[in-house]
Design an enzyme around this catalytic site. Structure first.
Site, PDB file in Angstrom:
ATOM      1  N   HIS A 177       4.019  -1.250   3.473  1.00  0.00           N
ATOM      2  CA  HIS A 177       3.268   0.057   3.501  1.00  0.00           C
ATOM      3  C   HIS A 177       4.401   1.103   3.005  1.00  0.00           C
ATOM      4  O   HIS A 177       5.283   1.081   4.039  1.00  0.00           O
ATOM      5  CB  HIS A 177       2.589   0.449   4.674  1.00  0.00           C
ATOM      6  N   PHE A 195      13.455  14.596  10.849  1.00  0.00           N
ATOM      7  CA  PHE A 195      12.201  14.060  11.060  1.00  0.00           C
ATOM      8  C   PHE A 195      12.276  12.743  11.958  1.00  0.00           C
ATOM      9  O   PHE A 195      11.326  12.857  13.005  1.00  0.00           O
ATOM     10  CB  PHE A 195      11.251  13.632   9.801  1.00  0.00           C
ATOM     11  N   GLU A 255       1.272   5.660   0.701  1.00  0.00           N
ATOM     12  CA  GLU A 255       0.870   6.756   1.498  1.00  0.00           C
ATOM     13  C   GLU A 255       1.201   7.991   0.736  1.00  0.00           C
ATOM     14  O   GLU A 255       2.338   8.221   0.274  1.00  0.00           O
ATOM     15  CB  GLU A 255       1.480   6.762   2.795  1.00  0.00           C
ATOM     16  N   SER A 299       0.888  -1.179  -0.026  1.00  0.00           N
ATOM     17  CA  SER A 299       0.052  -0.185  -0.091  1.00  0.00           C
ATOM     18  C   SER A 299       0.860   1.125  -0.061  1.00  0.00           C
ATOM     19  O   SER A 299       2.069   1.282   0.439  1.00  0.00           O
ATOM     20  CB  SER A 299      -1.035   0.125   1.295  1.00  0.00           C
ATOM     21  N   ASP A 340      -0.898  14.399  15.957  1.00  0.00           N
ATOM     22  CA  ASP A 340       0.141  15.105  16.858  1.00  0.00           C
ATOM     23  C   ASP A 340      -0.556  16.263  17.644  1.00  0.00           C
ATOM     24  O   ASP A 340      -1.381  16.731  17.233  1.00  0.00           O
ATOM     25  CB  ASP A 340       1.198  15.773  15.688  1.00  0.00           C
TER      26      ASP A 340
END
Length: 304
Positions: free
Chosen positions: A275, A225, A23, A21, A115
């Site tokens: 993913h 990140f 994103e 999959s 978040d």
């Protein structure tokens, strides 16, 4: 050919079909929208099980997420899964979004706490009239309609988890509320992921746990990140990108190679579903999935 290569090749050939999959994040401009649809067009022939569309902090991309999901339904053969969070909205507002998605024809959602409004690292404070945590959101979604629901998992623990017991207990609450699968935060240490699977299994959690894979396009941004979200960067990974700051073509090859190595090692460990965090780019994800045997040729061979 080395014995290791022959073994890996034979395992891939005899293993369960690889599925994936993807994103995406909603575009912020017309130019970014044009790029996203170009990426979606490029990746669609790979036959992903679904594509997820993220939700900005505090619901800031609620409208663009909805528009992006609607366009996926209308203009592609891809099955979209819309992200939803608990942050910055009342239960009534979130419930309205859930019903709108169902009426639109969306049948898959990704339910997240989200978040804190002040950003990663800030104190999370549930909204008084909202869903407090992801488990509450999952239960709320299931009360409205029988969506297929994905939730998040953290092979290195969520930054706010005090210990592993708290981490797994929180995951189990989401599963007990009705989650259908877990999609993990990206990671680079497969041993950590395997340890995580063992913890999950010992807790009696039996739904699929899908590893999140991040093909690295920009190592410096990934470092920044990762420090915020609690993903560790192994020393060997940093060495792979050393000296390539001004060499984008080699960086791309290295990024694809690292992700392919990671996925192949997971295939060797019995994993067959992944993913990919695409960052709205097709090149690395397409190359990796093609090497894994995904795409029209694989589906034609299976049908035959």
């Amino acid at each position: 050919m080395t014995q290791e290569f022959l073994t890996r090749r034979s395992r891939l050939a005899s293993s369960s079909p690889i599925t994936a999959s993807f994103e995406f994040f909603p575009p912020k401009s017309d130019k970014m929208a044009e790029n996203l649809w170009s990426v979606a067009e490029r990746l669609q022939p790979l036959g992903p099980s679904f594509v997820s569309v993220t939700y900005g902090a505090g619901g800031t991309t609620r409208e663009t997420t909805h528009k992006t999901v609607a366009r996926f339904l209308k203009e592609t053969d891809l099955r979209p899964a819309a992200h939803l969070t608990c942050v910055g909205a009342s239960k009534a507002e979130v419930d309205e979004v859930i019903r709108d998605y169902w009426d639109l024809g969306v049948r898959s959602l990704v339910a997240l706490r989200g978040d804190p409004l002040n950003g990663i690292g800030a104190l999370y404070e549930p909204q008084a009239d909202g869903y407090a945590y992801a488990s509450d959101l999952v239960a709320g979604i299931k009360n409205i309609a029988d969506f297929d629901i994905s939730v998040s998992g953290y092979p290195e623990r969520h930054p706010e988890s005090a210990d592993w017991q708290s981490e797994i207990d929180n995951l189990k609450r989401k599963v007990d509320a009705g989650a259908n699968r877990v999609i993990t935060q990206y990671f680079f240490d497969n041993d950590m992921f395997e340890d995580y699977l063992e913890r999950v299994a010992k807790a009696g959690i039996s739904i699929p746990v899908i590893p999140g894979i991040l093909p690295i396009h920009n190592f410096e941004q990934t470092m920044t990140f990762s420090a915020k979200c609690g993903t560790s960067i192994p020393d060997w990974l940093a060495r792979r990108f050393a000296g390539l700051h001004n060499d984008p073509e080699t960086r791309k090859l290295v990024g694809a190679g690292i992700a392919y190595e990671q996925v192949m090692d997971l295939v060797d460990r019995g994993i067959s579903d992944f993913h990919f965090y695409t960052m709205n780019r097709a090149d690395l994800t397409y190359a990796i999935c093609h090497m894994l045997g995904m795409g029209p040729q694989a589906r034609e061979k299976k049908a035959a």
